[in-house]
Design a protein around this motif. Structure first.
Motif, short mmCIF file in Angstrom:
data_model
loop_
_atom_site.label_atom_id
_atom_site.label_comp_id
_atom_site.label_asym_id
_atom_site.label_seq_id
_atom_site.Cartn_x
_atom_site.Cartn_y
_atom_site.Cartn_z
N LEU A 101 0.72 -1.16 0.01
CA LEU A 101 -0.08 0.00 0.10
C LEU A 101 0.95 1.18 -0.04
O LEU A 101 0.51 2.19 -0.76
CB LEU A 101 -0.89 0.04 1.10
N TYR A 102 2.22 1.30 0.94
CA TYR A 102 2.64 2.33 1.02
C TYR A 102 3.94 2.47 -0.05
O TYR A 102 4.92 3.09 0.05
CB TYR A 102 3.30 2.51 2.35
N ASP A 103 3.89 1.29 -0.84
CA ASP A 103 5.16 1.30 -1.99
C ASP A 103 6.30 1.31 -1.36
O ASP A 103 7.35 1.97 -1.69
CB ASP A 103 4.84 2.21 -3.00
N LEU A 104 6.59 0.61 -0.01
CA LEU A 104 7.96 0.57 0.59
C LEU A 104 8.99 -0.05 -0.23
O LEU A 104 8.75 -1.18 -0.82
CB LEU A 104 7.83 -0.16 1.83
N ARG A 105 10.17 0.62 -0.62
CA ARG A 105 11.09 0.29 -1.52
C ARG A 105 12.28 -0.65 -0.58
O ARG A 105 13.08 -1.04 -1.36
CB ARG A 105 11.52 1.25 -2.06
N LYS A 106 12.32 -0.03 0.37
CA LYS A 106 13.64 -0.90 1.32
C LYS A 106 13.13 -0.86 3.01
O LYS A 106 12.11 -0.30 3.21
CB LYS A 106 14.62 0.12 1.35
N VAL A 107 13.68 -1.71 3.68
CA VAL A 107 13.47 -2.07 5.09
C VAL A 107 14.75 -1.88 5.93
O VAL A 107 15.94 -1.74 5.09
CB VAL A 107 12.64 -3.33 5.49
N THR A 108 14.82 -1.65 6.98
CA THR A 108 15.72 -1.39 7.91
C THR A 108 16.18 -2.73 8.61
O THR A 108 15.37 -3.76 8.46
CB THR A 108 15.66 -0.51 8.94
N PRO A 109 17.36 -2.84 9.09
CA PRO A 109 17.85 -4.08 9.87
C PRO A 109 16.84 -4.16 10.99
O PRO A 109 16.46 -5.41 11.54
CB PRO A 109 19.12 -3.81 10.38
N GLU A 110 16.56 -3.32 11.56
CA GLU A 110 15.62 -3.06 12.88
C GLU A 110 14.23 -4.00 12.28
O GLU A 110 13.45 -4.66 13.07
CB GLU A 110 15.39 -1.87 13.29
N ALA A 111 13.83 -3.11 11.12
CA ALA A 111 12.49 -3.88 10.73
C ALA A 111 12.56 -5.69 10.46
O ALA A 111 11.92 -6.49 11.00
CB ALA A 111 11.98 -3.34 9.39
N LYS A 112 13.76 -6.03 10.09
CA LYS A 112 14.07 -7.48 9.84
C LYS A 112 13.95 -7.92 11.20
O LYS A 112 13.71 -9.26 11.52
CB LYS A 112 15.31 -7.53 9.26
N GLN A 113 14.71 -7.57 12.24
CA GLN A 113 14.77 -8.09 13.53
C GLN A 113 13.47 -8.21 14.22
O GLN A 113 13.24 -9.08 14.93
CB GLN A 113 15.70 -7.06 14.50
N LEU A 114 12.75 -6.98 14.01
CA LEU A 114 11.41 -7.19 14.65
C LEU A 114 10.56 -8.32 13.93
O LEU A 114 9.91 -9.24 14.62
CB LEU A 114 10.66 -6.00 14.41
N ALA A 115 10.68 -8.63 12.84
CA ALA A 115 10.03 -9.59 12.06
C ALA A 115 10.73 -10.97 12.69
O ALA A 115 9.54 -11.83 12.63
CB ALA A 115 10.19 -9.51 10.53
N GLU A 116 11.70 -11.07 12.95
CA GLU A 116 12.43 -12.21 13.46
C GLU A 116 11.66 -12.66 14.79
O GLU A 116 11.59 -13.74 15.00
CB GLU A 116 13.83 -12.48 13.48
N ILE A 117 11.68 -11.45 15.48
CA ILE A 117 11.14 -11.59 16.90
C ILE A 117 9.66 -11.94 17.03
O ILE A 117 9.24 -12.91 17.60
CB ILE A 117 11.29 -10.19 17.78
N CYS A 118 8.80 -11.61 15.88
CA CYS A 118 7.61 -11.97 15.53
C CYS A 118 7.52 -13.49 15.26
O CYS A 118 6.42 -14.17 16.04
CB CYS A 118 6.92 -11.20 14.59
N GLN A 119 8.44 -13.84 14.51
CA GLN A 119 8.31 -15.38 14.26
C GLN A 119 8.51 -16.31 15.46
O GLN A 119 7.93 -17.06 15.76
CB GLN A 119 9.45 -15.64 13.14
N MET A 120 9.53 -15.96 16.18
CA MET A 120 9.94 -16.52 17.41
C MET A 120 8.63 -16.20 18.62
O MET A 120 8.38 -17.68 19.24
CB MET A 120 11.06 -15.85 18.39
N CYS A 121 7.93 -15.39 18.65
CA CYS A 121 6.91 -15.04 19.17
C CYS A 121 5.80 -16.23 18.99
O CYS A 121 5.04 -16.98 19.86
CB CYS A 121 6.45 -13.96 19.32
N CYS A 122 5.57 -16.40 17.75
CA CYS A 122 4.51 -16.99 17.08
C CYS A 122 4.81 -18.59 17.34
O CYS A 122 3.81 -19.41 17.53
CB CYS A 122 4.24 -16.79 15.71
N GLU A 123 6.15 -18.99 17.36
CA GLU A 123 6.31 -20.23 17.38
C GLU A 123 6.24 -20.74 18.77
O GLU A 123 5.77 -21.81 19.31
CB GLU A 123 7.85 -20.45 17.20
N ARG A 124 6.41 -19.78 19.70
CA ARG A 124 6.22 -20.00 21.31
C ARG A 124 4.63 -20.20 21.56
O ARG A 124 4.17 -20.87 22.33
CB ARG A 124 6.90 -19.03 22.14
N VAL A 125 3.97 -19.25 20.78
CA VAL A 125 2.53 -19.42 20.94
C VAL A 125 2.00 -20.94 20.41
O VAL A 125 1.19 -21.44 21.04
CB VAL A 125 1.66 -18.30 19.96
N ARG A 126 2.54 -21.42 19.21
CA ARG A 126 2.15 -22.72 18.92
C ARG A 126 2.52 -23.70 19.94
O ARG A 126 1.53 -24.53 20.33
CB ARG A 126 2.85 -22.97 17.68
#
Length: 208
Positions: A101-126
């Motif tokens: 929607l926002y036509d994001l062209r690049k992301v930061t290392p912090e965004a990648k780190q947050l996405a990784e933490i999200c994945q770990m959280c979701c795995e713990r939820v499972r």
């Protein structure tokens, strides 16, 4: 009481586990999407498919709740658990949609780190949801809940640092606004995971 009812009402736990699998699947797609920042549309389509599958499970759970006379634990807790789990995937989908929607062209290392933490959280939820069938494993369940809480705190710290860095170093106001939205959504995913942990803790403390 909980232990005696579980064998007759196992369908609820099957549904919880099926939904949790979809959550992990969606979080992995999101982490791959943000991490590589390639094939964005393909990742988004797969996330959409996962979200639709999970939404059907949510509806099936609520329908079963209305038809079941005796439930394995409090009806409100069942409803809160499945709908909060569904919120996690809705947010994952929101991140993917925001990138387009926002036509994001690049992301930061912090965004990648947050996405990784999200994945770990979701795995713990499972893992946490998967342990709910055996209330005698309350120690293991509560430990998983604590891990989710810790990951949510990690996400908070990354988020604060990321926003601070964004306002200090990014001169493009549009990019600041776009990334801030993505940061907020990613951090909120971990908040919803923590909400699931809190619901599970309540179930365990009331029924163990």
């Amino acid at each position: 009481m909980l232990g005696r009812l579980m064998p007759r009402e196992g369908k609820f736990f099957d549904l919880f586990n099926a939904h949790a699998e979809r959550i992990v699947e969606g979080s992995r797609e999101l982490a791959a999407m943000i991490g590589t920042f390639t094939e964005l549309e393909a990742h988004a389509q797969r996330i959409d498919a996962v979200e639709r599958a999970a939404h059907k499970i949510t509806h099936e759970t609520i329908a079963l709740l209305h038809k079941t006379f005796i439930t394995p634990f409090d009806r409100d807790q069942i409803h809160q658990l499945i709908t909060t789990m569904d919120d996690i995937l809705d947010l994952i989908q929101d991140v993917a949609e925001s990138v387009a929607l926002y036509d994001l062209r690049k992301v930061t290392p912090e965004a990648k780190q947050l996405a990784e933490i999200c994945q770990m959280c979701c795995e713990r939820v499972r893992t946490t949801v998967g342990l709910l069938t055996d209330v005698k494993r309350s120690d293991a369940i509560l430990k998983c809940c604590e891990e989710i809480d810790r990951l949510e705190s990690d996400a908070d710290r990354v988020m604060r640092s990321a926003v601070s860095k964004l306002f200090r170093e990014e001169s493009d106001l549009k990019q600041v606004m776009k990334l801030r939205v993505v940061y907020d959504l990613l951090e909120t995913i971990t908040d919803r995971c923590e909400d699931v942990a809190n619901i599970v803790e309540g179930i365990i403390l009331e029924n163990s």
